[in-house]
Write a protein that holds these residues in place. Sequence first.
Motif, short mmCIF file in Angstrom:
data_model
loop_
_atom_site.label_atom_id
_atom_site.label_comp_id
_atom_site.label_asym_id
_atom_site.label_seq_id
_atom_site.Cartn_x
_atom_site.Cartn_y
_atom_site.Cartn_z
N SER A 110 -5.82 -3.31 12.12
CA SER A 110 -4.37 -2.83 12.68
C SER A 110 -3.42 -3.52 13.14
N LEU A 111 -3.54 -4.54 11.81
CA LEU A 111 -2.33 -5.04 12.12
C LEU A 111 -1.26 -4.09 11.10
N ASP A 112 -0.29 -4.50 11.83
CA ASP A 112 0.52 -4.00 11.19
C ASP A 112 1.96 -4.81 9.91
N LEU A 113 1.64 -4.25 9.08
CA LEU A 113 2.17 -5.13 8.03
C LEU A 113 4.15 -4.97 7.64
N LEU A 114 4.23 -6.12 7.10
CA LEU A 114 5.60 -6.45 6.47
C LEU A 114 5.95 -6.16 5.71
N PRO A 115 6.95 -5.90 5.07
CA PRO A 115 7.17 -5.56 3.34
C PRO A 115 6.79 -6.30 2.35
N ALA A 116 6.25 -5.96 1.97
CA ALA A 116 4.95 -7.32 1.18
C ALA A 116 5.33 -6.79 -0.50
N SER A 117 4.82 -8.23 -1.39
CA SER A 117 5.31 -7.46 -2.84
C SER A 117 3.92 -7.95 -3.21
N VAL A 118 2.99 -9.48 -2.61
CA VAL A 118 1.88 -9.44 -2.78
C VAL A 118 0.70 -9.17 -2.38
N VAL A 119 -0.40 -8.21 -1.87
CA VAL A 119 -1.52 -8.88 -1.25
C VAL A 119 -2.68 -8.69 -1.62
N ALA A 120 -3.43 -9.66 -1.62
CA ALA A 120 -4.91 -10.10 -1.47
C ALA A 120 -5.63 -9.32 -0.89
N LEU A 121 -7.08 -8.56 -1.35
CA LEU A 121 -7.74 -8.05 -0.51
C LEU A 121 -8.97 -8.78 -1.41
N ASN A 122 -9.17 -10.05 -1.27
CA ASN A 122 -10.40 -10.66 -2.39
C ASN A 122 -12.04 -10.52 -1.56
N PHE A 123 -12.63 -9.71 -1.79
CA PHE A 123 -14.02 -9.73 -1.59
C PHE A 123 -13.70 -9.45 -0.47
N THR A 124 -12.72 -8.12 0.28
CA THR A 124 -12.12 -8.26 1.78
C THR A 124 -12.91 -6.75 2.33
N LEU A 125 -12.16 -5.53 1.16
CA LEU A 125 -12.97 -3.95 1.67
C LEU A 125 -14.15 -4.12 1.55
N GLN A 126 -15.08 -4.64 0.49
CA GLN A 126 -16.60 -3.88 0.59
C GLN A 126 -17.31 -4.40 2.24
N PHE A 127 -16.35 -5.01 2.60
CA PHE A 127 -16.45 -5.14 4.46
C PHE A 127 -16.51 -4.32 5.48
N LYS A 187 -12.83 3.90 6.68
CA LYS A 187 -11.72 3.69 6.49
C LYS A 187 -10.80 2.80 5.66
N ARG A 188 -11.32 2.63 4.23
CA ARG A 188 -10.70 1.98 3.32
C ARG A 188 -9.21 2.94 2.52
N LEU A 189 -9.92 3.76 2.63
CA LEU A 189 -8.65 4.93 2.01
C LEU A 189 -7.49 4.25 2.74
N SER A 190 -7.30 4.91 4.59
CA SER A 190 -5.93 4.30 5.38
C SER A 190 -6.00 3.48 5.04
N LEU A 191 -6.48 1.96 5.05
CA LEU A 191 -6.23 0.50 4.47
C LEU A 191 -5.24 0.66 3.46
N LEU A 192 -5.95 1.21 2.20
CA LEU A 192 -5.23 1.28 1.09
C LEU A 192 -4.09 1.79 1.43
N ARG A 193 -3.86 3.23 1.80
CA ARG A 193 -2.40 4.08 1.89
C ARG A 193 -1.49 2.36 3.04
#
Length: 246
Positions: A124-141, A146-152
Amino acid sequence: MSEQDHLFAQPQAKVADFIFNENVARVFPDMIKRSVPGYPTIVENIGVIAAQFAQPNTVLYDLGCSLGAVSQSLRRHVQCDSTKIIAVDNSTAMIQRCDEYMSAQSSMYEELQPIEVIEADILSLDLLPASVVALNFTLQFIDPEKRLSLLRKIHSALHPKGALLLSEKIRFESQADQTLLNDLHIAFKRANGYSEMEIAQKRSALENVMMIDSIEVHRQRLQEAGFTSVTPWFQCFNFASFVALP
């Protein structure tokens, strides 16, 4: 200070689902070091890779930051003007300790990237303009639905020259490969001092909360989310890390 992980060392009549509570936060550095082969290499090189993609006037996100190991790596390696790191997790226990660790790091080193530590649900977090996003052993939880919408959402927030750095436990399409790599992972945990009971009980705790995908599924989903390039840069047994470019 981190304690040694003995959370599953005693027999449990009913193994509860795994949650990132204070008990886990207290032993997490020991737990992940002994459970995830290659973890220190992944964390350190996320910082190295991020430095190649960080852009001025953008945010660097560590989503699902736990105790902030990736955030610390980003601060060590990224030297880019007008950037800020935002570390996000939905676990109060993790965020409290992460904030403490970031403050300690700030007191030890000068000219580190500024960092903000936030307790929030990344879905539910609104993301600011970003150049690096790390999902380090996060998506699996995250709920698989809901994973596709998060990646979009991440793709939409990314700078055209930015990158998503994704690390996950993976499964294999070949049953022979799956059996081999799973057995090797269990051998890794045995070699790090976990008993058969600890291994079995932790597996039971995770089976309803950690849903893993194959490299093929990850690549297909990332491409569907809009990423044009998905490159595995690291694999050790059944753990892998990818660079996905918008």
